[in-house]
Design an enzyme around this catalytic site. Structure first.
Site, PDB file in Angstrom:
ATOM      1  N   ASP A 481       0.827  -1.210   0.000  1.00 43.31           N
ATOM      2  CA  ASP A 481       0.000   0.000   0.000  1.00 43.31           C
ATOM      3  C   ASP A 481       0.863   1.262   0.000  1.00 43.31           C
ATOM      4  O   ASP A 481       2.078   1.209   0.268  1.00 43.31           O
ATOM      5  CB  ASP A 481      -0.898  -0.042   1.252  1.00 43.31           C
ATOM      6  N   ASP A 551     -10.559   2.042  -3.453  1.00 38.77           N
ATOM      7  CA  ASP A 551     -11.124   1.764  -2.130  1.00 38.77           C
ATOM      8  C   ASP A 551     -12.646   1.810  -2.167  1.00 38.77           C
ATOM      9  O   ASP A 551     -13.303   1.559  -1.158  1.00 38.77           O
ATOM     10  CB  ASP A 551     -10.616   2.789  -1.108  1.00 38.77           C
TER      11      ASP A 551
HETATM   12  C1  DGJ Z   1      -5.812   1.845   1.935  1.00 38.91           C
HETATM   13  C2  DGJ Z   1      -6.140   0.649   1.112  1.00 38.91           C
HETATM   14  O1  DGJ Z   1      -6.548   1.001  -0.166  1.00 38.91           O
HETATM   15  C3  DGJ Z   1      -7.180  -0.166   1.864  1.00 38.91           C
HETATM   16  O2  DGJ Z   1      -7.612  -1.239   1.086  1.00 38.91           O
HETATM   17  C4  DGJ Z   1      -6.593  -0.621   3.151  1.00 38.91           C
HETATM   18  O3  DGJ Z   1      -5.540  -1.513   2.903  1.00 38.91           O
HETATM   19  C5  DGJ Z   1      -6.113   0.563   3.962  1.00 38.91           C
HETATM   20  N1  DGJ Z   1      -5.261   1.426   3.190  1.00 38.91           N
HETATM   21  C6  DGJ Z   1      -5.375   0.103   5.181  1.00 38.91           C
HETATM   22  O4  DGJ Z   1      -4.826   1.134   5.878  1.00 38.91           O
END
Ligand code: DGJ
Length: 803
Positions: A481, A551
């Site tokens: 991430d 997301d």
């Molecule tokens: C952002 C990501 O896109 C989410 O799927 C998740 O992993 C969060 N970060 C976790 O902090």
């Protein structure tokens, strides 16, 4: 194929396209054509070159020997400021005397089999010799300065792609400063071109926008330090009336994960210029004698068959020449991710409950997301401290991995290697390891700072820290991430006059780290992520075979987002999850089947608390995973088509042999009494006969609210206990779609479906089709004469209307 005529005309040919340029008498490479495949020889090439007979008003004449010629009225392969061309330049260099005029002319060429590769940056590659990949290097020399520019063209004939990149070399005694170095310039004849770009924000990635550029210019760019969700580097330039299946379309993308810049400019003399490369904003790169600057590689494709044609070239290219390694052609497992199920509130026993349920419903890989390390109970702390929280994971990563594996699943975890929280052991030990301006207040994003990956020792630290995590027994998947964009861009390791190099050096450092780790763990399945799609690009895909697309897991939004990605990226690079309803990003309610059906057109996963599902939904998930596994090869590796099919949104994905296909229709808000819908497929073999059928789905009576009283012997109040009990035992039969048709019919006319619910009656001839409903249809080629008889019309058993 690369054909060279008289050492002055260069013709690059792919299976369906031709790109050509020649050298002008004044020495600049002149763009001649790029379009559908055509034969070009010595005589015909002359007709492609622009003719000039008189000087143009107040335009600048290039030199005294050619009074009729102005660079402002030329189609060029690379152009520079100062000798008459005042349009978007390809490169801008400031020389030792402060001048920024450049005069590059042709010097030599070289053809080589295979692609070129450079240590600095990832690039496209030939999978094997059957690809017939060839490259051309065209060398230009600055007339007065001892600076050289190499233009590289690599032809990928089978996927109809030509890549371009440039390398600037300083052989002069003096240092020069490069203010801009593009990867690609494409000078098109005529005006009236339109630009389609994909812009957005967090949870709103890949919003498609089209605008004509008849005057002035349109710029798409990212200044976030990442390729960004604000503007993806993939764009299309096309005829204004191009559609999914008709019209001339060019597509361009960059193999790069940092700031990028694409501009489409209508010149003053009826031509249109497109440039793409690193964003020149805040960019200044010093080149000492003997040094070079390599641009990212740009990917270029053309289709005369509309946007789908262009997408197919891009998809094939990305699959074969960008994605690499163990997972390249392997079917990706169905996963369950813990994030939306429990966010930071995780511990071993909770995770194991989730994992066991995941196994029970047919999921193959369990992923522990954020929250497992340091004292990470929220997003203010512990990034950088990559040791497990012993309260949450008493057995460490290995302990949990062992349990997950013995439950019959593979195990994977989340990391965010490029970041640090000020509240962390790492920051306390190395406060100078961040991108920030010493002594100044730092502007944070998600309470975190970015590690200074321009520095070798920081890269080494990240590599070691991640090797320690990824090397734990049982880790077979990693979600990487990156949750903020760059601010306070400054590296304490670089001198004042090199701060304009920070953005690019960061990306180079990142690539070094990703390369080291993916090479160290070749069988780990890596998934890129940056708050969803803030770094969805071809640079990342050179290392990681799939990326978390957004997301936003809302099915209606996801359709639009995945549709946006599909223009430039194959669907097996796009990961998509089924999540809870109401959705956590939009609070929208949507049917579980719609969530599954939309997500299954990407790499399917689940991201919700399975134990909280009603029994009925839990059982549905079992059916979904089984269905997906039956079709996942087609879904992940088939040819993807966007189908124009108003008023519904529609996709079809077709196996490479065109014998199996899956289609989807999706509706937004119901428009009452418009119940006749058609499903249209695309990409099938017109002459093959297919068994066409839908899913066997039963509906919960609760979906009808108190309408059920029209049929129920006792009064049933909506949301009542009685309704709940009835709903457990009485299921409404869904409509049946089952028939046989030739591919041509499925594509030309389509299947006239059972009517959608229209307010006046419901039985098993009616499609229960509420807001945000979807349907998936399957098409399987069959031998003639082997078809099973199907019921007349779509009435299955002649039952009476329910109400
Ligand atoms: C952002 C990501 O896109 C989410 O799927 C998740 O992993 C969060 N970060 C976790 O902090």
């Amino acid at each position: 194929m690369i054909q060279i005529i008289d050492d002055r005309v260069f013709v690059l040919t792919t299976e369906h396209t031709t790109y050509a340029f020649g050298i002008l008498p004044t020495g600049q490479p002149e763009h001649l054509t790029y379009g559908g495949r055509m034969r070009i020889d010595r005589d015909t090439a002359a007709l492609l070159s622009d003719k000039h007979a008189f000087s143009l008003g107040n335009a600048i004449t290039y030199d005294a020997e050619h009074p009729e010629f102005s660079l402002e009225d030329a189609r060029l392969e690379a152009s520079f400021y100062g000798k008459g061309d005042i349009r978007e330049p390809f490169a801008e260099i400031v020389y030792e005397d402060g001048s920024f005029t450049s005069d590059f002319v042709y010097e030599s060429f070289m053809v080589t089999p295979d692609e070129y590769s450079f240590d600095e940056l990832p690039g496209a590659y030939a999978a094997d010799e059957t690809d017939g990949v060839e490259s051309l290097r065209l060398t230009l020399k600055e007339k007065n300065r001892g600076v050289w520019l190499d233009l590289y063209y690599t032809v990928f004939p089978k996927t109809d792609v030509i890549t371009r990149r440039s390398v600037l070399r300083n052989e002069a005694e003096h240092e020069v400063t490069v203010k801009r170095l593009m990867s690609l310039q494409l000078d098109l004849g005529g005006k009236n071109w339109s630009l389609t770009s994909f812009t957005g924000a967090w949870t709103r990635e890949m919003d498609k926008h089209t605008a004509p550029v008849n005057a002035g210019k349109l710029v798409v760019s990212s200044y976030t330090g990442t390729s960004s969700n604000r503007a993806n580097p993939f764009v299309m330039i096309h005829e204004a009336n191009a559609t999914e299946d008709h019209g001339k379309v060019y597509g361009a993308n960059l193999i790069y994960s940092g700031n990028h810049y694409e501009a489409l400019e209508a010149g003053s003399y009826g031509r249109t210029r497109f440039v793409s490369g690193m964003n020149p904003q805040s960019f200044a790169w010093k080149l000492q004698k003997g040094e070079r600057l390599v641009s990212p590689e740009a990917v270029l494709a053309y289709s005369g068959e509309g946007f789908n044609g262009l997408s197919h070239a891009m998809h094939a290219f990305v699959r074969r020449h960008i994605v690499r390694g163990y997972w390249k052609d392997r079917v990706r497992p169905v996963l369950l991710n813990s994030w939306e199920a429990s966010y930071f509130k995780i511990n071993e026993s909770k995770l194991m409950k989730l994992a066991r349920a995941a196994k029970d419903v047919g999921i193959e890989l369990f992923v522990m997301d954020d929250g497992w390390f340091g004292t990470r109970s929220d997003d203010t702390q512990s990034l950088g401290d990559w040791a497990p929280d012993s309260k949450k994971l008493p057995g460490g990563i290995e302990g949990l991995a062992r349990k997950v594996r013995s439950a019959g699943l593979r195990f994977g975890l989340w990391v965010e290697p490029e970041m640090v929280n000020a509240n962390s052991e790492l920051f306390r030990a190395h406060p100078d390891w961040c991108l920030e301006i010493p002594g100044r207040a730092h502007s944070e994003g998600r309470n975190q700072r970015i590690l200074d990956l321009t520095r070798g020792e920081v890269q080494d630290w990240v590599i070691d820290a991640m090797k320690n995590v990824f090397g734990k027994e049982g880790v077979s998947y990693v979600k990487w991430d990156m949750n903020r964009i760059v601010s306070d861009a400054f590296s304490s390791a670089l001198p004042a006059d090199r701060q304009g190099e920070v953005f690019h050096r960061y990306v180079l450092g990142l690539y070094r780290v990703m390369k080291a780790l993916t090479e160290a763990f070749p069988e780990i399945l890596f998934e890129g992520c940056a708050s969803g799609g803030n770094r969805f690009d071809l640079g990342i895909l050179c290392y990681f075979p799939q990326i978390w697309a957004s997301d936003d897991t809302d099915a209606w939004e996801r359709f639009r987002i995945q549709n946006g990605y599909s223009y430039g990226y194959p669907m097996n690079t796009v990961t998509a999850h089924v999540s809870a309803s109401p959705n956590h990003q939009t609070l929208r309610k949507s049917p579980l089947e719609t969530r599954f059906e939309v997500a299954s057109f990407g790499v399917l996963g689940y991201e919700l608390n399975l134990m909280d599902l009603k029994k009925e939904d839990y059982e549905k998930v079992k059916v979904q995973t089984a269905l997906y596994k039956k079709w996942q090869e087609v879904m992940q590796f088939g040819t993807f088509w966007r189908v124009e099919n108003e008023p519904l949104s529609s996709w079809t994905v077709v196996s490479p042999d065109r014998k199996r296909a899956v289609g989807l229709i999706l509706q937004g808000l119901v428009s009452p009494n418009t119940q006749q819908h058609v499903f249209k497929a695309a990409g099938l073999d017109p002459d093959l006969r297919y068994h066409f059928y839908g899913r066997d789905i039963k509906y919960n009576v609760k979906g009808f609210g108190d309408l059920i009283n029209q049929a129920a012997p006792v009064h049933v109040k909506d949301e009542s206990v009685v309704q709940e009990i009835i709903s457990r035992f009485v299921k409404m039969e869904g409509e049946k779609e089952d028939g046989h048709a030739y591919g041509a019919m499925l594509m030309e006319e389509g299947v006239h479906l059972a009517p959608a619910f229209g307010g006046t009656g419901y039985d098993n001839r009616v499609r229960f089709f509420q807001d945000f409903s979807a349907r998936m249809y399957f098409m399987e080629a069959e031998e003639e004469g082997t078809e099973k008889p199907v019921p007349e019309g779509n009435l299955v058993d002649g039952s009476e209307p329910v109400f």
